[in-house]
Design a protein around this motif. Structure first.
Motif, PDB file in Angstrom:
ATOM      1  N   GLN A 167       0.714  -1.385  -0.079  1.00  0.00           N
ATOM      2  CA  GLN A 167       0.206  -0.213   0.164  1.00  0.00           C
ATOM      3  C   GLN A 167       1.012   1.072  -0.073  1.00  0.00           C
ATOM      4  N   ARG A 168       1.974   1.225   0.636  1.00  0.00           N
ATOM      5  CA  ARG A 168       2.945   2.298   0.690  1.00  0.00           C
ATOM      6  C   ARG A 168       3.547   2.585  -0.617  1.00  0.00           C
ATOM      7  N   LEU A 169       3.733   1.429  -1.369  1.00  0.00           N
ATOM      8  CA  LEU A 169       4.418   1.509  -2.781  1.00  0.00           C
ATOM      9  C   LEU A 169       3.262   2.243  -3.746  1.00  0.00           C
ATOM     10  N   ASP A 170       2.153   1.775  -3.422  1.00  0.00           N
ATOM     11  CA  ASP A 170       1.015   2.365  -4.384  1.00  0.00           C
ATOM     12  C   ASP A 170       0.953   3.841  -4.079  1.00  0.00           C
ATOM     13  N   SER A 171       0.977   4.039  -2.722  1.00  0.00           N
ATOM     14  CA  SER A 171       0.546   5.386  -2.351  1.00  0.00           C
ATOM     15  C   SER A 171       1.962   6.373  -2.679  1.00  0.00           C
ATOM     16  N   ALA A 172       3.002   6.008  -2.563  1.00  0.00           N
ATOM     17  CA  ALA A 172       4.108   6.661  -3.271  1.00  0.00           C
ATOM     18  C   ALA A 172       4.273   6.854  -4.877  1.00  0.00           C
ATOM     19  N   THR A 173       3.468   5.881  -5.571  1.00  0.00           N
ATOM     20  CA  THR A 173       3.567   6.008  -6.725  1.00  0.00           C
ATOM     21  C   THR A 173       2.426   6.982  -7.404  1.00  0.00           C
ATOM     22  N   ALA A 174       1.214   6.992  -6.397  1.00  0.00           N
ATOM     23  CA  ALA A 174       0.249   8.199  -6.733  1.00  0.00           C
ATOM     24  C   ALA A 174       0.980   9.329  -6.458  1.00  0.00           C
ATOM     25  N   LYS A 175       1.528   9.433  -5.264  1.00  0.00           N
ATOM     26  CA  LYS A 175       2.241  10.792  -4.815  1.00  0.00           C
ATOM     27  C   LYS A 175       3.052  11.477  -6.084  1.00  0.00           C
ATOM     28  N   TRP A 176       3.985  10.308  -6.699  1.00  0.00           N
ATOM     29  CA  TRP A 176       4.698  10.675  -7.822  1.00  0.00           C
ATOM     30  C   TRP A 176       3.851  11.449  -8.907  1.00  0.00           C
ATOM     31  N   HIS A 177       2.875  10.751  -8.995  1.00  0.00           N
ATOM     32  CA  HIS A 177       1.875  11.526 -10.161  1.00  0.00           C
ATOM     33  C   HIS A 177       1.141  12.766  -9.669  1.00  0.00           C
ATOM     34  N   ASP A 178       0.782  12.763  -8.511  1.00  0.00           N
ATOM     35  CA  ASP A 178       0.510  14.067  -8.146  1.00  0.00           C
ATOM     36  C   ASP A 178       1.697  15.285  -8.200  1.00  0.00           C
ATOM     37  N   ALA A 179       2.720  14.781  -7.888  1.00  0.00           N
ATOM     38  CA  ALA A 179       3.846  15.880  -8.256  1.00  0.00           C
ATOM     39  C   ALA A 179       4.168  16.337  -9.463  1.00  0.00           C
ATOM     40  N   ARG A 180       3.844  15.401 -10.204  1.00  0.00           N
ATOM     41  CA  ARG A 180       3.979  15.853 -11.961  1.00  0.00           C
ATOM     42  C   ARG A 180       2.696  16.667 -12.276  1.00  0.00           C
ATOM     43  N   VAL A 181       1.539  16.354 -11.797  1.00  0.00           N
ATOM     44  CA  VAL A 181       0.503  17.299 -11.877  1.00  0.00           C
ATOM     45  C   VAL A 181       0.663  18.727 -11.442  1.00  0.00           C
ATOM     46  N   ALA A 182       1.279  18.747 -10.132  1.00  0.00           N
ATOM     47  CA  ALA A 182       1.694  19.982  -9.368  1.00  0.00           C
ATOM     48  C   ALA A 182       2.753  20.746 -10.356  1.00  0.00           C
ATOM     49  N   VAL A 183       3.818  20.068 -10.814  1.00  0.00           N
ATOM     50  CA  VAL A 183       4.855  20.682 -11.495  1.00  0.00           C
ATOM     51  C   VAL A 183       4.007  21.178 -12.932  1.00  0.00           C
ATOM     52  N   ALA A 184       3.472  20.565 -13.521  1.00  0.00           N
ATOM     53  CA  ALA A 184       2.547  20.899 -14.821  1.00  0.00           C
ATOM     54  C   ALA A 184       1.836  22.186 -14.579  1.00  0.00           C
ATOM     55  N   ALA A 185       1.192  22.067 -13.371  1.00  0.00           N
ATOM     56  CA  ALA A 185       0.259  23.301 -12.949  1.00  0.00           C
ATOM     57  C   ALA A 185       1.018  24.511 -12.768  1.00  0.00           C
ATOM     58  N   GLU A 186       1.984  24.450 -12.001  1.00  0.00           N
ATOM     59  CA  GLU A 186       3.095  25.592 -11.665  1.00  0.00           C
ATOM     60  C   GLU A 186       3.660  26.314 -12.971  1.00  0.00           C
ATOM     61  N   THR A 187       4.080  25.362 -13.706  1.00  0.00           N
ATOM     62  CA  THR A 187       4.676  25.836 -15.109  1.00  0.00           C
ATOM     63  C   THR A 187       3.725  26.420 -15.762  1.00  0.00           C
ATOM     64  N   ALA A 188       2.816  25.864 -16.127  1.00  0.00           N
ATOM     65  CA  ALA A 188       1.331  26.341 -16.848  1.00  0.00           C
ATOM     66  C   ALA A 188       1.057  27.924 -16.234  1.00  0.00           C
ATOM     67  N   ASN A 189       1.038  28.034 -15.030  1.00  0.00           N
ATOM     68  CA  ASN A 189       0.545  29.118 -14.273  1.00  0.00           C
ATOM     69  C   ASN A 189       1.589  30.260 -14.421  1.00  0.00           C
ATOM     70  N   ALA A 190       2.993  29.831 -14.467  1.00  0.00           N
ATOM     71  CA  ALA A 190       4.216  30.770 -14.760  1.00  0.00           C
ATOM     72  C   ALA A 190       4.036  31.149 -16.028  1.00  0.00           C
ATOM     73  N   TYR A 191       3.684  30.137 -16.964  1.00  0.00           N
ATOM     74  CA  TYR A 191       3.894  30.534 -18.457  1.00  0.00           C
ATOM     75  C   TYR A 191       2.530  31.612 -18.824  1.00  0.00           C
ATOM     76  N   PHE A 192       1.669  31.223 -18.116  1.00  0.00           N
ATOM     77  CA  PHE A 192       0.281  32.173 -18.699  1.00  0.00           C
ATOM     78  C   PHE A 192       0.444  33.681 -18.083  1.00  0.00           C
ATOM     79  N   ALA A 193       1.377  33.474 -16.821  1.00  0.00           N
ATOM     80  CA  ALA A 193       1.555  34.909 -16.140  1.00  0.00           C
ATOM     81  C   ALA A 193       2.453  35.753 -17.060  1.00  0.00           C
ATOM     82  N   GLU A 194       3.584  34.960 -17.588  1.00  0.00           N
ATOM     83  CA  GLU A 194       4.425  35.516 -18.582  1.00  0.00           C
ATOM     84  C   GLU A 194       3.473  36.238 -19.863  1.00  0.00           C
TER      85      GLU A 194
END
Length: 501
Positions: A167-194
């Motif tokens: 369960q911890r392995l599956d949770s860590a994998t899901a959190k990795w995907h959540d980190a990808r989503v967070a990075v994409a959203a942060e980059t998109a916000n910075a791009y749109f702000a630019e």
């Protein structure tokens, strides 16, 4: 000796089978989540939920896709999440291996001397003799063997550890995907702000140029005696004010670009070239349909899934802690060969053992095992609370994004209409001013109104992109939970720990 082993084995089997029949009950691995029956925010129509997986490509902006990919490569948060996945995978392998017998190989060699005594009439054996009546001979001993040990999982402690690790392995994998989503959203916000900053810079440049031209003409007119000095001073003040705003906007855009450079990991000249070669503004695509049932929509969020797995992991840890309070049964065994060499003599011996079969019963530990079990139950209660809070927060984020996106979409038509008509009013006022039918005050008031409307439209466009990105993130960024995992809608019965291997 062998007979005693057989007797011990026969006597221990009924005890082992009786203990194995006793299973421990874990708390529920899945719990009821506070999903509302329906959304209380306007839902967009058209498209499909699966379109979320290709979210950024809907925008038809290759540069944004490239920047997100670069940011994922450069992100320390994503690298940390990947490292935690690797660590959890190793822990899962260790927990699974504990259920299997261990096997170790041993090899040893030794060399020494042995002495023997003989009577006065005897002759010494071959080999050196250091004194009368004693013979010394070198002895070489070689040994090789295999040793095995297996803990029989009577009460499911090892299986609980394995389940918790999975369960911890599956949770860590899901959190990795959540980190990808967070990075994409942060980059998109910075791009749109630019992009929004550049649009506002264009508005400020146009306004400063217009005011500067008005000030120049008023100065010429004042020198010729056709315009009052006060009007010329007003025009110069207005031009200076616009120039100051333009300088400020350039600084804001420069700072904003630094943020995008840091996120993407690209050097600033390269990023500037890419931005210059890409269109400044693109229309946002229509958001795909959001499932009307919040439970279905929120099942696409990796953070909600990770919190859900946290409950399952905590449940397994309770089972492991409870099993620690019960007896442990271990079985050992070995097989080997030993060879002895001395003075031309060589002898080999084969050995094997099965056992001992040992049962360890905890008697007195000062309450440590019971306290550990209570601590595991407390962690389980915390995991349940965190999961439910995560679901409530997820519902809030989706509904806020839906409300903001709907509001900005509804306001965009009014903002465009306002800019269009303020532009027409300014053009008419400027024509009247050039003909002497309008005062400079009227012209400047019309210009300020137009500038404010243009600035408001750029701000609204920025709000719209923020709401669009927020909805992307709150809906999980296109992630889908594994096919075998379903979102819990009701509390399931407590899972009894299996006693079969």
């Amino acid at each position: 000796m062998r007979r005693l082993r057989r007797i011990a084995l026969v006597l221990s089997l009924p005890v082992s089978l009786g203990l194995a029949g006793c299973g421990l009950t874990r708390p529920p691995a899945t719990v009821q989540a506070p999903f509302p029956a329906q959304w209380h925010a306007p839902l967009p129509h058209g498209g499909s939920l699966t379109a979320l997986a290709d979210w950024w490509r809907q925008l038809d902006d290759p540069l944004l896709v490239e920047l997100i990919a670069a940011a994922e490569t450069a992100s320390p948060n994503l690298a940390s999440a990947a490292a935690r996945v690797a660590e959890a995978r190793s822990t899962r392998v260790q927990a699974g291996a504990a259920l299997l017998p261990s096997l170790d190989g041993t090899v040893s060699a030794s060399r020494g001397v042995s002495g023997s005594s003989f009577g006065s009439g005897g002759a010494p054996s071959s080999g050196s003799s250091t004194s009368a009546g004693t013979a010394i001979a070198p002895v070489t001993t070689l040994q090789a063997g295999l040793q095995s040990r297996w803990e029989i999982d009577l009460f499911g402690r090892l299986r609980a550890d394995r389940d918790a690790a999975q369960q911890r392995l599956d949770s860590a994998t899901a959190k990795w995907h959540d980190a990808r989503v967070a990075v994409a959203a942060e980059t998109a916000n910075a791009y749109f702000a630019e992009r929004a900053c550049q649009l506002q810079l264009n508005v400020s440049e146009s306004d400063a140029k217009s005011r500067g031209e008005t000030a120049r003409l008023n100065d010429l007119s004042a020198r010729a005696g056709f315009t009052a000095p006060a009007d010329a001073a007003l025009a110069r003040a207005s031009a200076s004010d616009a120039s100051g705003r333009l300088t400020q906007q350039r600084a804001l855009c420069a700072v904003q670009r630094k943020a995008l450079v840091a996120l993407s990991g690209l050097d600033e000249p390269t990023l500037a070239q890419k931005l210059a070669a890409s269109p400044t503004q693109r229309a946002l695509p229509v958001v795909g349909a959001i499932a009307s049932v919040p439970a279905q929509a929120l099942s696409q969020r990796p953070d909600v899934y990770a919190a859900e797995l946290g409950v399952a992991s905590a449940s397994a840890e309770v089972g492991s802690a409870e099993a620690e309070r019960y007896p442990k049964l271990t079985l050992s065994g070995s097989i080997g060969r030993m060879q002895i060499r001395t003075s031309g003599f060589r002898e080999s011996l084969d050995t094997w053992t099965v056992g001992p079969l040992s049962l360890t019963v905890p008697l007195l530990d000062g309450g440590a095992r019971a306290a550990n079990a209570e601590a595991a139950k407390a962690r389980y209660t915390e995991a349940v609370s965190l999961y439910r809070a995560n679901v409530r927060q997820a519902v809030r984020e989706v509904e806020e994004a839906l409300v903001n996106l709907d509001a900005t979409t509804a306001r965009s038509t009014d903002a465009d209409t306002a800019v269009k008509n303020y532009q027409a009013s300014f053009d008419a006022t400027q024509a009247r001013y050039s003909s002497g039918l309008a005062s400079l005050f009227e012209l400047e008031d019309s210009r300020r109104t137009l500038f404010a409307a243009q600035t408001a439209r750029v701000s609204l466009q920025r709000e719209s992109t923020e709401a669009w990105v927020s909805l992307y993130r709150s809906m999980g960024g296109g992630w889908s939970r594994p096919a075998e995992a379903s979102s819990p809608m009701t509390t399931t019965p407590a899972a009894k720990v299996a006693t079969s291997p």
